[in-house]
Design a protein around this motif. Structure first.
Motif, mmCIF file in Angstrom:
data_model
loop_
_atom_site.group_PDB
_atom_site.id
_atom_site.type_symbol
_atom_site.label_atom_id
_atom_site.label_comp_id
_atom_site.label_asym_id
_atom_site.label_seq_id
_atom_site.Cartn_x
_atom_site.Cartn_y
_atom_site.Cartn_z
ATOM 1 N N UNK A 191 -9.376 76.725 19.408
ATOM 2 C CA UNK A 191 -8.736 75.590 18.743
ATOM 3 C C UNK A 191 -7.992 76.060 17.500
ATOM 4 N N UNK A 192 -6.862 75.483 17.245
ATOM 5 C CA UNK A 192 -6.140 75.878 16.027
ATOM 6 C C UNK A 192 -6.925 75.442 14.797
ATOM 7 N N UNK A 193 -6.931 76.300 13.800
ATOM 8 C CA UNK A 193 -7.702 75.990 12.587
ATOM 9 C C UNK A 193 -6.767 75.999 11.388
ATOM 10 N N UNK A 245 3.242 64.810 13.390
ATOM 11 C CA UNK A 245 2.666 65.696 14.397
ATOM 12 C C UNK A 245 1.621 66.614 13.763
ATOM 13 N N UNK A 246 1.962 67.120 12.604
ATOM 14 C CA UNK A 246 1.043 67.978 11.864
ATOM 15 C C UNK A 246 -0.290 67.257 11.619
ATOM 16 N N UNK A 247 -0.188 66.050 11.121
ATOM 17 C CA UNK A 247 -1.398 65.284 10.819
ATOM 18 C C UNK A 247 -2.194 65.002 12.088
ATOM 19 N N UNK A 274 -6.810 65.377 15.474
ATOM 20 C CA UNK A 274 -7.315 65.417 16.845
ATOM 21 C C UNK A 274 -7.987 66.745 17.153
ATOM 22 N N UNK A 275 -7.716 67.746 16.357
ATOM 23 C CA UNK A 275 -8.413 69.005 16.543
ATOM 24 C C UNK A 275 -7.711 69.996 17.444
ATOM 25 N N UNK A 276 -6.722 69.541 18.190
ATOM 26 C CA UNK A 276 -5.986 70.476 19.034
ATOM 27 C C UNK A 276 -4.591 69.937 19.291
ATOM 28 N N UNK A 277 -3.678 70.814 19.646
ATOM 29 C CA UNK A 277 -2.309 70.369 19.908
ATOM 30 C C UNK A 277 -2.260 69.487 21.152
ATOM 31 N N UNK A 278 -3.055 69.851 22.130
ATOM 32 C CA UNK A 278 -3.054 69.069 23.371
ATOM 33 C C UNK A 278 -3.543 67.647 23.105
ATOM 34 N N UNK A 279 -4.642 67.555 22.343
ATOM 35 C CA UNK A 279 -5.177 66.233 22.042
ATOM 36 C C UNK A 279 -4.162 65.432 21.239
ATOM 37 N N UNK A 280 -3.501 66.108 20.316
ATOM 38 C CA UNK A 280 -2.487 65.424 19.522
ATOM 39 C C UNK A 280 -1.380 64.915 20.438
#
Lengths: 307, 307
Positions: A58-60, A12-14, A19-25
């Motif tokens: 976006x999370x960085x 999930x971390x990777x 993907x650049x965002x949790x939602x996209x992931x």
DNA sequence: GTCCTTCCATCTGCAAAACAGATGGTTTGC
DNA sequence: GCAAACCATCTGTTTTGCAGATGGAAGGAC
């Protein structure tokens, strides 16, 4: 859970990073966003390290996150290769292929085949042994090698199955300074017998007391073929050699082919075959190697440059 | 579960092997036996590979299991490293020293230095990795190791700072039975090219497509140095080796130094340097280690006994 | 040979987890 | 300033993994 950290955490971390965002992931992993959020914060709790800076849209990744990401990628890719290896095993591929090759077999063919093998079966280690004569049979008979590329001996091995690969031409040679080379016509047997013959000894007990092609009563027995080669060039005696090992010397004139009376002019042919235990036929990798050797050996033109 | 295989699978698998039975593994992991049994068979289902032979009283690893076990151990130890790193980050103090050492660097010097380090800095854990060629640069470049004892490559790494430690003599060697050893004078390049050369492959992408010191058109590429060492002694080919690894073999006569035409008689020198990120100079422990390596390496007389 | 221990696989109910979906707060682009 | 997309948190439901029990098989002791 045996341990706080799981592969799902790392995956999930990777995915979140890639993907650049949790939602996209979440979309990529076929999960809802809350799940990803939960896994990531769970991982952060486990590590006690903040992996993402969430202040922005976006999370960085934090600097700590960058370092741990490298670890995570290494671990996950390790799991992937493990799975790939397991999949190959499940399909019947050998876990490793141990092959013993007779010294008389052309090295160039073996090395080309080994190279091709490594790129065709990158996950199957190839273990190569080089032995001579009867000693080369031993590992196949006792199961240490699943495959043998061996010279056919005039002895039956009922537990082995063989498959012909081709012939290695054997020639009798001597140094250009050797007295035998003064014969430019057929050399009678009794003439050969007057000179010291260099003979390859068999390290195994399989062929105990049996000799092949020994003509002269005076012999030197050498344990390995390149030593014999060296002694021949030093004019210590005469002896038989596989043609491919002495071609260069013949061309350069340092060794001369002896035209022996009861040998066909093309030289004696040593049949090489692939051997394996009847009870354990080769798997896909062994099968491939045998076929590859067969094919590459009948068209060996492009290997001439090499040894 | 994002994926069929989890770390719990692998940890259970490893425990089962180490403890010798599923029941014992269950005791170790504080689980009941049925849980271990379930995890193991779950892993087998995932892989489609039977890991244990259960016919006897105790489960016995299958050959496939042996190979996959190695993967599993690598993965789990990777996770442990990651957790250790995270723990240090969380505690804020960066007291751990992670060092990657090139395989060509003398093992004796490293182990002596590590021993001295442990008594000098008993509270600073030392993490040592051994990699080869380009692959050894990777951990320094991405920050997983704060220090690298690396061979200088003909490639610039602008983000790294280096400090010369000394030279490792490289010699070209072959088995005493190899034909090349008959040359007691300088061996011309084209002669080397006729024989199979054993080359260490670079596992990393850093040096993709670039080779160093490859002379012969026919090569075998080996992934690790001890395999290469074994192959050299088996007379499979010739190749370059760091002097310290083959000194014993040269003394005993099993390997012979090849006096190659365009090499200085002392052999080729591989410069080893300590590398670190320009932005992160080593702390006191790293500094001490570098200095110690420098000192102990110029007086390596008392290390001769060790490998 | 027989007993007894120890092993493994399988089954069952139960507790914990991970899930999807909903809600609310925040940032960014239009 | 509004819509869109993001993230954290909460909730009920489903799934999973757990312990414990049972039965069969192997191997050592006698």
């Amino acid at each position: 859970m045996l341990d706080g950290v799981s592969l799902d955490h790392l995956r999930t971390f990777i995915a979140a990073v890639d993907e650049g965002s949790f939602s996209a992931a979440a979309r990529k992993l076929n999960r809802v966003q809350s799940a990803v959020s939960g896994w990531v914060s769970g991982l952060e709790d486990q590590f006690g390290v903040v992996l993402f800076d969430r202040s922005g849209r976006f999370p960085k990744l934090t600097p700590e996150g960058v370092l741990l990401l490298a670890d995570a990628r290494g671990i996950v890719s390790g799991v992937d290769t493990m799975k790939a290896r397991a999949k190959l095993m499940a399909s019947g591929l050998e876990t490793e292929l141990s092959v013993v090759v007779d010294v008389f077999f052309p090295t160039a063919v073996v090395s080309a085949a080994a190279k091709a093998f490594a790129s065709r079966f990158p996950l199957t280690p190839l273990r190569l042994f080089v032995e001579g004569l009867g000693a080369a049979y031993q590992p196949v008979l006792d199961g240490r090698c699943s495959l043998g590329i061996l010279a056919t001996l005039p002895v039956a091995f009922p537990s082995l199955v063989s498959e012909r690969l081709g012939e290695v031409p054997l020639v009798a040679v001597a140094s250009s300074s050797h007295p035998l080379t003064r014969f430019n016509h057929r050399i009678p047997r009794h003439e050969l017998a007057k000179h010291l013959q260099l003979v390859l000894t068999d390290r195994s007990d399989l062929m105990a007391g049996r000799d092949f092609g020994v003509v002269s009563p005076s012999t030197w027995r050498l344990a390995d073929l390149s030593t014999k080669h060296a002694f021949l060039k030093d004019s210590i005696g005469w002896g038989g050699m596989p043609l491919h090992m002495v071609e260069k010397d013949i061309a350069s004139g340092s060794l001369v082919v002896l035209d022996v009376d009861d040998m066909p002019p093309s030289g004696f042919m040593l049949t090489m075959s692939a051997y394996h235990q009847a009870s354990e036929p080769p798997g896909p990798a062994g099968r491939w190697l045998i076929d590859h050797l067969k094919d590459s050996w009948v068209h060996p033109s492009d290997l001439k440059r090499e040894q």
